[in-house]
Design an enzyme around this catalytic site. Structure first.
Site, PDB file in Angstrom:
ATOM      1  N   GLY A 354       0.825  -1.202   0.000  1.00 48.94           N
ATOM      2  CA  GLY A 354       0.000   0.000   0.000  1.00 48.94           C
ATOM      3  C   GLY A 354       0.853   1.242   0.000  1.00 48.94           C
ATOM      4  N   PRO A 355       0.234   2.397  -0.182  1.00 49.42           N
ATOM      5  CA  PRO A 355       0.978   3.656  -0.233  1.00 49.42           C
ATOM      6  C   PRO A 355       1.608   3.995   1.112  1.00 49.42           C
ATOM      7  CG  PRO A 355      -1.394   4.046  -0.275  1.00 49.42           C
ATOM      8  CD  PRO A 355      -1.210   2.580  -0.386  1.00 49.42           C
ATOM      9  N   PRO A 356       2.550   4.952   1.126  1.00 50.39           N
ATOM     10  CA  PRO A 356       3.200   5.340   2.391  1.00 50.39           C
ATOM     11  C   PRO A 356       2.199   5.932   3.378  1.00 50.39           C
ATOM     12  CG  PRO A 356       4.405   6.200   0.486  1.00 50.39           C
ATOM     13  CD  PRO A 356       3.109   5.679  -0.034  1.00 50.39           C
ATOM     14  N   GLY A 357       2.438   5.662   4.654  1.00 53.75           N
ATOM     15  CA  GLY A 357       1.670   6.316   5.707  1.00 53.75           C
ATOM     16  C   GLY A 357       0.359   5.679   6.073  1.00 53.75           C
ATOM     17  N   GLY A 359       0.072   2.793   7.666  1.00 56.29           N
ATOM     18  CA  GLY A 359       0.194   2.031   8.908  1.00 56.29           C
ATOM     19  C   GLY A 359       0.701   0.616   8.743  1.00 56.29           C
ATOM     20  N   LYS A 360       1.474   0.342   7.681  1.00 55.81           N
ATOM     21  CA  LYS A 360       1.953  -1.028   7.451  1.00 55.81           C
ATOM     22  C   LYS A 360       2.942  -1.456   8.538  1.00 55.81           C
ATOM     23  CE  LYS A 360       3.483  -0.057   3.325  1.00 55.81           C
ATOM     24  NZ  LYS A 360       3.086   1.348   3.229  1.00 55.81           N
ATOM     25  N   SER A 677      -8.503   4.181 -18.228  1.00 58.81           N
ATOM     26  CA  SER A 677      -9.852   4.299 -17.663  1.00 58.81           C
ATOM     27  C   SER A 677     -10.590   5.555 -18.104  1.00 58.81           C
ATOM     28  CB  SER A 677      -9.787   4.251 -16.131  1.00 58.81           C
ATOM     29  OG  SER A 677      -9.068   5.345 -15.614  1.00 58.81           O
ATOM     30  N   LYS A 720     -12.106   6.230  -6.528  1.00 52.77           N
ATOM     31  CA  LYS A 720     -12.748   7.147  -7.475  1.00 52.77           C
ATOM     32  C   LYS A 720     -14.121   7.585  -6.973  1.00 52.77           C
ATOM     33  CE  LYS A 720     -10.326   5.327 -11.516  1.00 52.77           C
ATOM     34  NZ  LYS A 720     -10.427   4.577 -12.782  1.00 52.77           N
TER      35      LYS A 720
END
EC number: 3.4.21.53
Length: 774
Positions: A354-357, A359-360, A677, A720
């Protein structure tokens, strides 16, 4: 022996040295109180009292930490050095003892009583002086560290007390022994003590000389290091230490027996220990073997942590520390349930993507806490060398095990939660490919016998719960990605971020800034404005930084303005964190021809994307602007070709391409855009411009188009939809094949949107176009 009282003499504490009467020497002074004491002395009669600290490590000694007997001294010269310290030349005058301490604002003074001594000498003094000179002469000849000029100067001294002081100052005595001589006022006693100290030093020098001669006979002249080690042996022999390595080997044997190693590893360890015992300590191989044995006994071969198998408690801990992330939590609880039933499940290998920040990393810590296991983290970002994972072979100088074995030693348990942070940031070069080395680590069928180049014995990693984190799965090699169970962690919605702020981030920042909960209140709308206009991210890192800025402002207001409570609303938010930084797309204010609102998905969430089509007289040239990528350009070509092939059905002039140039533009031209898309969005804008029919301002759309007009599925529908809801749209046209993704959209967002699922462009145009052809 008469005594004279001196009042308020500035005090200069000395560290590690003392000054006898008649001695002249330089001192470097740097402590603030000491510098002020010197300044006070220079402003008056240049007199200062020098006394020695009992403990040199103390910067500001108290009354009980300074010897009471010192030296009444005159400052001869003072020089300020560039580094801020002061160099002074002082001359000791008389012994004195402290009667009273006087504390001033920036220095200390003392009342002292001078200790006067009788300079006359009798026959006993004369005899003691001759004895002292004789022993001092012998000491100089043995030590060879004191010049003949010094001895000549001592022989010229007539006063017995002064002679004792000067000789004592040249001896390598302990500080307490030098202080003892300073405190001895009786001259005869002082002479006797100095004679005793000289005799003791002579004996030490004789033993050192004897040791040196013994070593010198048994060594080669060129082997300096060998000489030093032999000298150490001789010292041990002189002390009667014949034990050698026996005790050390016995201790290591016990550690090997207690380490719980497998039999083949234990056999290797004992074999290496036998070699270690036979190799001389002076050999470089000795330290290599010892280091290897230390690593073997330090690893957790059998020591495990008992898992907490209480599913309710584990679920409570995960919910308490992390909002949302239901898929990850469910997977951990499933693992616990199976572990409770089977008692022997191999640790899963998860990859949180997942993207940064989002909570991984902190989630991995929470998983360890919920399981009751040790937690170990290694960062793989920028790792290029395979040896970082597998370690170096022991033949190399300074060889060490790899990061996996180092992490297991740090954990001290066989079943920790092991976080492989930023696994997508590994790369390879001429030193090897670390991602290939990770294949064995992350393969459940192989990692029970993981082999490190340094340890050279198999180590069981099968009980470790490996959790990897990644931002971009595309950069992870296929074989490595195949070994991990991928759990995608999407960005948080605005509602989720609002809850995270209220439940986690704001209480944390209030505590870290020394505030109370009653001191600061943030209205929900203010928090939403921070999320929308001051951060643009999938996670919450920037959001937490903005909250920290608000807490700092609040702390300043409470301290400086003595305010009791600060309330932050959407109206006064700019007073705390300044003007808005970002803006999101908004729905059009009216239905327009050739303008369609598309939906985009970025790394920081969803947003709207307007697409504009303009016609101008020409020969059918298709112009594309807005910094579009190759895929998006191809989508525009496909939409254009479809419209040309369906002119009759769409009610468009068949020869429009011979009359008009068509310009497709996507605003915010500095921002790169790509992806398939926007296909139906471009096709709808083309049809709108060519037919003159307006497009509903309340509709947003997303979907890929084919040359036959089919609408193909896309990704990121949840994000989206969130962007469309935030922009004020009420209807979303999406591919029919994305129907399954609608349930992932939060219910609060679904309630405000109408979803139209289309499988062909005809259905899209039916719901998007309004009004009649112009």
């Amino acid at each position: 022996m008469a005594e004279e009282l001196k009042r308020s003499i500035p005090l200069l504490p000395l560290r590690g040295l003392l000054v006898y009467p008649t001695m002249v020497l330089h001192l470097d002074v740097g402590r603030d109180k000491s510098v002020q004491a010197l300044e006070q002395a220079m402003m008056h009669d240049h007199m200062i009292f020098l006394a020695t600290q009992q403990d040199i490590s103390i910067d500001e000694p108290g009354e009980d930490e300074i010897f009471t007997v010192g030296t009444y001294t005159k400052i001869k010269q003072m020089l300020k050095l560039p580094n801020g310290t002061i160099r002074v030349l002082v001359e000791g005058l008389k012994r004195a003892h402290i009667v009273k301490y006087n504390e001033h604002e920036d220095y200390t003074s003392v009342d002292i009583q001078l200790i006067h001594e009788d300079d006359s000498k009798d026959t006993e003094d004369e005899a003691l002086m001759r004895t002292l000179l004789d022993h001092f002469d012998q000491y100089i000849k043995i030590s060879k560290k004191i010049s003949a000029e010094t001895y000549a100067a001592v022989t010229d001294i007539e006063e017995p007390g002064r002679m004792a002081d000067i000789v004592a100052s040249h001896l390598p005595l302990k500080l307490k022994d030098k202080q003892d001589i300073l405190e001895t006022a009786d001259v005869k006693d002082r002479l006797n003590k100095v004679i005793d100290f000289i005799n003791n030093e002579k004996e030490v020098l004789e033993i050192e000389k004897k040791i040196g001669q013994r070593v010198k006979r048994s060594m080669e002249r060129t082997q300096k290091e060998y000489y030093l080690r032999e000298q150490m042996k001789a010292i041990q022999k002189e002390l009667g230490d014949k034990e050698g390595k026996t005790g050390e080997v016995q201790t290591l044997t016990e550690k090997i027996e207690e380490a719980g190693m497998p039999d083949h590893v234990k056999e290797t360890a004992l074999k290496e220990l036998n070699r270690y015992e036979k190799i001389p300590s002076s050999s470089a191989e000795s330290s290599v073997i010892r280091n290897y044995i230390d690593w073997l006994v330090a690893l957790p071969w059998t020591d495990e942590t008992d898992d907490k198998l209480d599913l309710k408690e584990a679920g409570r801990l995960l919910d308490e520390e992390h909002h949302g992330l239901e898929k990850v939590k469910e997977r951990i609880l499933e693992y616990l349930a199976v572990q409770k039933l089977t008692k022997s499940l191999k640790g899963p290998i998860l990859c949180l993507a997942g993207p940064p920040g989002v909570g991984k990393t902190s989630l991995a810590k929470s998983i360890a806490k919920s399981l009751g296991r040790k937690f170990v983290r290694i960062s793989l970002g920028g790792v290029r060398d395979e040896s970082e994972i597998r370690g170096h072979r022991r033949t190399y100088v300074g060889a060490m095990p790899g990061r996996i074995i180092q992490g297991m030693k740090k954990a001290g348990k066989l079943n920790p939660v092991f976080l492989l942070d930023e696994i997508d940031k590994m790369s390879s070069d001429f030193r090897g490919d670390p991602s290939s080395a990770m294949l064995e680590v992350l393969d459940p069928e192989q990692n029970s016998s993981f082999s490190d180049h340094y340890i050279e014995e198999t180590f069981d990693l099968s009980k470790v719960l490996f959790i990897a984190t990644a931002n971009n799965l595309a950069t992870i090699p296929g074989p490595l990605r195949d070994r991990m169970e991928i759990i995608n962690i999407a960005g948080y919605t605005e509602i989720e971020k609002l809850e995270i702020v209220k439940d986690h981030l704001l209480p944390k920042q209030i505590k870290e800034h020394g505030l109370k909960k009653s001191n600061l209140q943030l209205r929900d709308q203010a928090i939403l404005d921070i999320i929308r206009y001051y951060t643009r991210e999938a996670g919450v890192r920037s959001l937490e930084r903005q909250l920290a800025a608000i807490c700092r402002k609040a702390a300043k207001a409470i301290v400086a303005e003595e305010r009791k409570r600060i309330t932050v609303t959407e109206k006064n938010l700019q007073d705390f964190i300044g003007k808005r930084i970002f803006r999101y797309g908004q729905a059009e204010t009216e239905d327009q021809v050739g303008v369609v609102t598309g939906l985009a998905y970025t790394t920081v969430g969803g947003d709207t994307l307007s697409i504009e089509v303009s016609l101008s007289p020409g020969k059918g040239k298709l112009i594309l602007t807005g910094k579009l990528g190759d895929v998006m350009r191809e989508s525009a070509q496909a939409a254009f070709s479809y419209v040309r092939s369906k002119t009759e059905e769409l009610g468009i002039e068949p020869d429009f391409h011979e009359k008009y140039d068509i310009h497709i533009h996507v605003p915010e031209g500095a921002v790169p855009k790509d992806g398939p898309s926007a296909g139906i969005t471009m096709a709808t804008a083309l049809v709108s411009a060519l037919t003159g029919r307006a497009v509903s301002r309340e509709v947003g759309m997303t979907g890929e188009i084919t040359l036959r007009g089919r609408v193909l599925p896309i990704g990121g529908l949840k994000e989206k939809a969130l962007g469309a809801h935030r922009a004020g749209l009420t209807t979303i046209i999406a591919p029919k094949d994305n129907e399954k993704d609608i349930e992932d959209i939060p219910e609060s967002v679904r309630e405000g949107l109408t979803f139209i699922l289309a499988s062909h462009l005809d259905e899209v145009l039916e719901h998007a176009l309004v009004g009649e052809k112009k």
